[in-house]
Design an enzyme around this catalytic site. Sequence first.
Site, PDB file in Angstrom:
ATOM      1  N   HIS A  96       0.725  -1.084   0.011  1.00 17.23           N
ATOM      2  CA  HIS A  96      -0.101   0.092  -0.130  1.00 17.23           C
ATOM      3  C   HIS A  96       0.702   1.465  -0.048  1.00 17.23           C
ATOM      4  O   HIS A  96       0.393   2.392  -0.342  1.00 17.23           O
ATOM      5  CB  HIS A  96      -1.188   0.102   1.063  1.00 17.23           C
ATOM      6  CG  HIS A  96      -0.430   0.390   2.708  1.00 17.23           C
ATOM      7  ND1 HIS A  96      -0.387  -0.734   3.303  1.00 17.23           N
ATOM      8  CD2 HIS A  96      -0.479   1.515   3.091  1.00 17.23           C
ATOM      9  CE1 HIS A  96       0.040  -0.200   4.636  1.00 17.23           C
ATOM     10  NE2 HIS A  96      -0.092   1.178   4.444  1.00 17.23           N
ATOM     11  N   ASP A 232       1.101  -7.689   1.908  1.00 18.67           N
ATOM     12  CA  ASP A 232       1.159  -6.170   1.993  1.00 18.67           C
ATOM     13  C   ASP A 232       2.753  -5.616   1.630  1.00 18.67           C
ATOM     14  O   ASP A 232       3.099  -5.142   2.591  1.00 18.67           O
ATOM     15  CB  ASP A 232       0.732  -5.600   2.934  1.00 18.67           C
ATOM     16  CG  ASP A 232       0.476  -3.911   2.926  1.00 18.67           C
ATOM     17  OD1 ASP A 232       0.607  -3.658   1.777  1.00 18.67           O
ATOM     18  OD2 ASP A 232      -0.293  -3.417   3.525  1.00 18.67           O
ATOM     19  N   SER A 663       3.603   2.079   8.588  1.00 18.88           N
ATOM     20  CA  SER A 663       3.794   1.190   7.558  1.00 18.88           C
ATOM     21  C   SER A 663       4.915   0.816   6.681  1.00 18.88           C
ATOM     22  O   SER A 663       5.532   1.885   6.396  1.00 18.88           O
ATOM     23  CB  SER A 663       2.711   1.737   6.473  1.00 18.88           C
ATOM     24  OG  SER A 663       1.438   1.291   7.011  1.00 18.88           O
TER      25      SER A 663
END
Length: 731
Positions: A96, A232, A663
Site C-alpha cells: 500500500h 502487503d 507502515s
Amino acid sequence: MSPVIINQSPVTMKRLSLLLVSAVLITAAYAGEGMWNLLLLDSLNYKDMQEKGLRLAPEDIYSINQASIKDAVVIFGGGCTGELISPDGLLITNHHCGYSRIQAHSTVENDYLTNGFWAGSREEELANPGLSVSFLVRIEDVTGKVLAGIPDSLPETERNRRAGAMMEELKSRAVEGTHYEAEIKSFYFGREYYMFVYEVFRDVRLVGAPPEAIGRFGGDTDNWIWPRHTGDFSLFRIYADKENKPADYSPENVPYRPKKHLTISTDGVKEGDFTMVIGYPGRTDEYLTSDALRMIGQKSLPAKIEMRTLRLQALEKEMARGPEARLKYAGRYVGISNSWKKWIGVTRGIESSDAIRRKKLLESSFDQWAHGNVADTAGYSSLMEQFSVSYTQFEPLYIANDLGYELLNSPEVFDLLNKTQIDFYAMLDSSDTFQKVARNQLKQSGVKFFRTESMVIDQQILPSMLRIYAENTDPRYHPGFFSTISNEYKGSYEDYINSAFSRSVFTDSTRYVKMLRKPVEVMRKLISTDPLVVIYRDFSRTLMFDVYVKADSLSRQINRLYRKYITGMMAMDKTRVLYPDANFTMRLAYGKVEGYEPSDAVNYGFYTTLKGIMEKENPEIADYQVPLKLKELFVQRDFGSYTVNNNVPVCFIASNHTSGGNSGSPVLNAEGNLIGINFDRNWEGTISDYAYDPGICRNISLDIRYVLFIIDKFADADWLLDELTILKKNL
Ligand code: ASP
C-alpha cells in the site's frame, strides 16, 4: 513545527490538532507501550529491553560511529517506512506504500496492479520520478540551543517565534557545506527539541510487487481487521551516483551500497517472543486529558463518522449502477473509508478499553499529588482546573473546526470552484494573451471535473452534511446562509441545496463554459454571486474568522498547560519515563508476539496462514479473489522451507506501539534480524493513538517467510533471493 496546530487545509482554514497528557506515569509500565527516541535508548530503555529479551547492544541499534540498524531504515515517500534488505540497495516496504507507483506504471496491456510486477533483472527495474527515500544520518538534542534566552514566562506566540528563528539558524548551520537536509521537531509540547539530519536519495526504482489479490488481499473488507491475510509488500531499489551519493535519475546511476542492510531470519515467531519495530509513526495524542478524549471520541468522531457513512452510502448507490461506475468511484471510496473505519475502531476502543475513566483516574492522582505538595511553586495544583476551564471554551471551537473542515473537504465541486476562483483572480492583472491561456486552462479543469459527474454525489451528500454540522455545533459558528435555510427554505437543507445546484455555474458544463467566454467583469459577478460560492465562502469565513482565530490562540494556551502537565508528571514519579508523542521522527517500539481477546470468550491466535486465505476465498467478492497459482501451490503443498505446522505463515500480531507512518517498518527479533513487515493495527487497537491499552492494542505484520515464499514460489524471482542475507533456520 508547533505541536498543536497543523495546517492541512487546501483552503484558508486550518485544522486544529489536539493537545495532550500522559496516562503512563502512575501505573506500572504497560507492556509494549511507547515509541522511543533512538538517541535516548541507552539511557531510558535499554535495561528494560534487555530484560524483555533483547540481545543487542544499544550501539547496534543507533550509532553515529558504526553501522547500526538505523542505517537500514528509511522514510519511504511522503509517509511510510522502508528498510534495506540487501548490500545492493534493495528495499522492502508495504504494497500500500508503493501502490501509487505500481499504479503509475500500469496500463491496460501491462496491468501491474492486477498481475503483479517482477523485474527480471536490474535493467528492467522501473524509475519513479518524484519518489525519494531518506536515511537518518544523526539525531541531536538541541533543546538548550533552541530555548536559550527564552524565559518560561514568555507568552506562547512569542516563545514559538523566537524558538522558530533559532531552529532555522541551527538547521542551516548543521547542513552547511553538505548535501544533507535537517529538520528540528518539538517533543513534549515544546519542552524538548531534537534535530534530525537526513541524506535523501531521489533515484528509487520499482523492483517487484505481487498482484493486488495478494498485496491487497482482503482489501477494504479486512482493513484494520485481525485475523488478516494480506501480502502487503513491494520491493524497490535505491540508486546512487558512482560515489554512492544521492543523484537524480540517470541510467548511469548504480545500486546504492548501504552502510547496513538487515539480515532476514526465517525462524519465525512464537507467542511471547520479543519484537521491536523501528520506523516513522506520524502522529499520536497520547497525553490528552479525559475531557479532550471525550470531546474527540464521543462528539467529534461520531459526527464525522455519520458524515462519511452518508458519503459512502451515496457512492455505493452510484457504484451499484455497473462496472464502469464502480471503477470510477472505487479510488474515492477507498480514500474515504480508510479513516472512517479507523474512527469507528477508535470510538469502539475508547469504550472497550475504558479509556476516559482511565485518564480520569490518572488526573485525580496527579491532582492529589499536586495538592499534597505544599510548596507547589510550579502551580501544578491549579492545572486540572485550568484544563477544565480551557476545554469548556475550546470544545465548541474544536468541534466546529473539525466538522467544518470535514464538510468543506467533502464535495468535489468545492475543489473546482475554489480552483476557478484562485485562477480567476490570478489572471485579472495579466495581459490578454495570458488571460486567454488561463481561460483555456480553466476550461480544461472544468471539462475534467464534469466528466467525473461528481455533482450527483455532491448534491446528495451536502444537505445531510449541513444538517449534521448544524446539529452538532454551536449556533454561533453557523455561517450566515443557515438563516436563509431557516427563513426562506423552511429549514429544508435539500431544497436549499437543490436550488443552489440548479443555478450554479459549477454544476453544469454548458453554464460553466459560457461563463468562461464572458468579459472579466461579468465573470467576476457570476463567480462571486454563484450560490455554491456563497456557501463555500461563508463557511470558510466563519471557520477562519469566528472559529480558527480563537481556537488557535486557545490551543496555544492549552499547549502550555500540557507542557506543564508533562513536566509535573515527570516530577511526580521520577522512576517513570514518559515517551514523546509520535511526530514522524524515527522511533523504536518494543513488545512481544501475542494474541488477544476481542470479546468475551473469543480468543484470537497470533498468526494466520495460507490455509486462511483459501478459507476466505470467494470469487463473488472482489476483496477475496485468490490467484490461480497461489491456489495450485497450496493444493500441491509446494511450500518450500517457508512452513509452520505444514502451512505457510502469512501475518502475525504483537504488542508493539505503532501508528500511521509505521507502515512498511521492519519488525525485528531479539537479535535484530528481520522477521516481518509492519502494515496495520487491529480495529479497537487504534485507540493506541490516544490511550494505549495492552489488552487490545496489536500491530499487524506480514511474516517475512510469506514474502520469501511469494518471491520464490509464486514469482519465481530467484535472482532477488540471491542478494538477500537469510539466516538458516534454527531447528
Ligand atoms: N496502516 C497504517 C499505515 O498505513 C499503519 C497503522 O496505522 O497502524 O501507516
